[in-house]
Every structure is written in C-alpha cells, then in structure tokens.
Design an enzyme around this catalytic site. Structure first.
Site, mmCIF file in Angstrom:
data_model
loop_
_atom_site.group_PDB
_atom_site.id
_atom_site.type_symbol
_atom_site.label_atom_id
_atom_site.label_comp_id
_atom_site.label_asym_id
_atom_site.label_seq_id
_atom_site.Cartn_x
_atom_site.Cartn_y
_atom_site.Cartn_z
ATOM 1 C CB CYS A 12 -21.768 10.790 80.497
ATOM 2 S SG CYS A 12 -22.269 9.411 79.478
ATOM 3 C CG ASP A 13 -23.099 12.497 83.927
ATOM 4 O OD1 ASP A 13 -22.861 13.336 83.038
ATOM 5 O OD2 ASP A 13 -24.166 11.860 83.995
ATOM 6 C CB CYS A 23 -23.719 7.760 81.604
ATOM 7 S SG CYS A 23 -22.327 7.720 80.466
#
Ligand code: NDP
Length: 304
Positions: free
Chosen positions: A135-136, A132
């Site tokens: 997300c990261d 992701c």
C-alpha cells in the site's frame, strides 16, 4: 431470518460463500473492515494451486468473490461488532444493518497485522510507519527503508520494496529467518537488502519531527543501541486473529484464536474457518479449504 451469515470475505469467507450458495442457502457475507482480507495486501501469490504463473492477491480474492456471487451469495459492506450464539437463533450486532438473525454462522474474520507496541510507532503511523508495504511502499521510491520481521511477510515486503527503494534494511531479532527457504534465499541474494540480525527496534525517530528519520536499534545480545537513518519502517511481525467482537460468545485460545474441532466451534450452528482459527498454517489455500469445510458442515446442520 437468514439461513447463513458468513463473517469475513477473504479466501475462507468467499469459499464458504461459494459452497453455501451452490447448496442453495443464499448466504449473506459481511465483508468486514478489510474486504478481501489479507490477500488484498500482498503482491504476487505463487503458491495458490491452479495458477502456473503468479497471480495478484487482490485479483485472486476478487475472482473468488465473483464466483460466489454468480451462485447467489450476497456481499455487504458491514462489520459484526458483537454476537450471541447462546440460542438456536444466532444474533449478530452489525455496524450498518443493526441486529441480524441467522440459523447458522461461519466466522471467517481472519487476522490483522501485529504492531511492535511502541509509542513512537503509534505516533508515526501514516508518517513513515506502515503495516502494508504494497500500500505505502511507492511513497518511499528511491529512499532507504526498514522492514521488521523474519517471516514470509517480512521477506515478501523486503523483496517488493527492493524494487522501489534505494536500500532495504531487514531487521530481525534472531540470526536466522523464519520464512520459507525460497523466500529467504531470494532475500539473502538481493544486493539491495541488508539484513541486520539479533536486533530489535527500541524506538522510531522522531515523533517530534512528525516523520520517520531513523530507527534506534537494540542489539539483543549486548543491549547496545545505535541509530540507523531510514525514511520509513514497515512492520511485518505476524498477525493476530480478529476475534475481539466475539467477547465471550465463543471460547478462544489465550492468543485469541477460536477453539474448534475441525471447523465446529463449541456453539451448535457456529463454524469457524481460515486464519481466525488457525495458529499453525495461515495459508490462503488452507483458509479456502477450511471455508469449504465450514460450508459443508453448515449445510449439514441446516438440513438436520
Ligand atoms: P510469522 O509469524 O511467520 O513471522 C513473524 C516474524 O516476526 C518472525 O520472524 C518473528 O520473529 C517476528 N516477530 C514477532 N513478534 C516480534 C516483535 N515483537 N518484534 C520483532 N520481531 C517480531 O508471520 P508472517 O506474517 O511472516 O507469516 C504468517 C504466515 O503467513 C506464515 O505461515 C507464512 O508462511 C504465511 N505467508 C506466506 C506467504 C507466501 O507463501 N507467499 C507470504 C506471507 C505470509 P521470530 O522468528 O523470532 O519468532
């Protein structure tokens, strides 16, 4: 016993909930492990009709959920782990509520990111390996990262990461992107994204160090190996349908998609919508449309 339980809360589940709630069936929606589904992991959505400007994926699906709640749909943080659709009363095993019974069920559990299947990928998950980018990605601001894949997800991830990272290497096993032309053109025009064609990841280095230091690439033609230093690897090689919990309750394709005729499954009163039954299109707008179809079919079934 419930009239209707909907499994999944992405665009398919939320739209099914909206239609069923407006029809007066007070559906219960089990949100699943990833409330909101895959849209919550994307950034800008530019191709959902009705939004002249890009809309944030998370906000889009949150808005769908609130719209369904306004008409009486009930959302619960719960997940279905097993199902029995062999009788008129459908039984669902869930993590939180235990066994639920319903007269009709809509399965809209979507799909999850696919992984390469390497031991080093597993060992370094959360230590530089991610599925992701949104997300990261921020953890690797100013650093060099790799994205694997040649579809729209890989392109979207590469473009997102190019805004944060010093360099993005896009590793693809063929010499042409599968992504839509608009996305591919943007990627190929970005000075920060370097595509590496005809290559696959043989290994992610180095599990012994506990974090990603490099990728070992294998040329798909010559088989030669070379190491390329990167600080993170984002895997974007497609998705697999979330149907493991069905375990024989419904016929599936060899790839795990629910077999449907329209949105009807082979079990009367059980319908499927969205990516869990769609190996071809996998678009939010199509998932939403099939959610509406499933709710209309469920309504017809419940009123018989
Ligand atoms: P896709 O199935 O479209 O693409 C997967 C990519 O990963 C392909 O390029 C494939 O290679 C590659 N791949 C698959 N397995 C491996 C492997 N084991 N090793 C290396 N590479 C591999 O998946 P996406 O998630 O990109 O997209 C899914 C759907 O969602 C599509 O319909 C897409 O259009 C849609 N989507 C739309 C977006 C948008 O419109 N904004 C954003 C994101 C997704 P190969 O090409 O050789 O098969």
């Amino acid at each position: 016993m419930r009239d209707l339980v909907i499994l999944g809360s992405g665009p398919a589940g939320c739209t099914a909930a909206l239609y069923a709630a407006r029809a007066g069936f007070s559906p219960l929606v089990l949100e699943g492990m990833q409330p909101g589904g895959q849209l919550t992991q994307t950034t800008d959505v530019e191709n959902f009709p009705g939004f002249e400007q890009a809309v944030n994926g998370y906000e889009l699906v949150l808005s769908m959920r609130r719209q369904a709640e306004r008409f009486g749909a009930q959302f619960e943080m719960d997940e279905c782990t097993g199902a029995d659709f062999s009788c008129n009363v459908k039984r669902l095993e869930t993590v939180v509520a235990g066994v639920l019974e319903a007269r009709a069920v809509i399965v809209a559990t979507g799909a999850s990111a696919r992984w390469l299947g390497l031991e080093s990928e597993k060992a370094l998950l959360g230590h530089g390996v991610s599925g992701c980018a949104t997300c990261d990605g921020a953890f690797f601001r100013g650093q060099a990262v790799a994205v694997v894949g040649g579809g729209d997800t890989a392109c979207e991830d590469a473009l997102f990461l190019a805004k944060l990272c010093s360099k993005v290497i896009l590793i693809h096993r063929r010499n042409a992107l599968r992504a839509s032309k608009v996305m591919a053109d943007r990627v190929l025009a970005s000075p920060k994204i370097e595509p590496i064609w005809n290559s696959e990841i043989a290994e992610i280095l180095d599990p012994a160090q506990g974090h990603v230091q490099a990728v070992r690439l294998r040329d798909t033609h010559s088989g030669t190996l070379r190491d390329l230093p990167v600080n993170a690897v984002f895997i974007a090689i497609g998705h697999q349908p979330n149907t493991a919990f069905l375990r024989g309750a419904l016929p599936l394709t060899p790839q795990g998609y629910i077999i449907t005729s329209g949105v009807k499954t082979s079990a009367p009163g059980v319908f499927a919508a969205g990516d869990v039954q769609d190996p071809a299109y996998k678009q939010a707008v199509i998932a939403a449309g099939s959610g509406a179809m499933a709710a209309l079919e469920a309504e017809r079934y419940l009123l018989q």
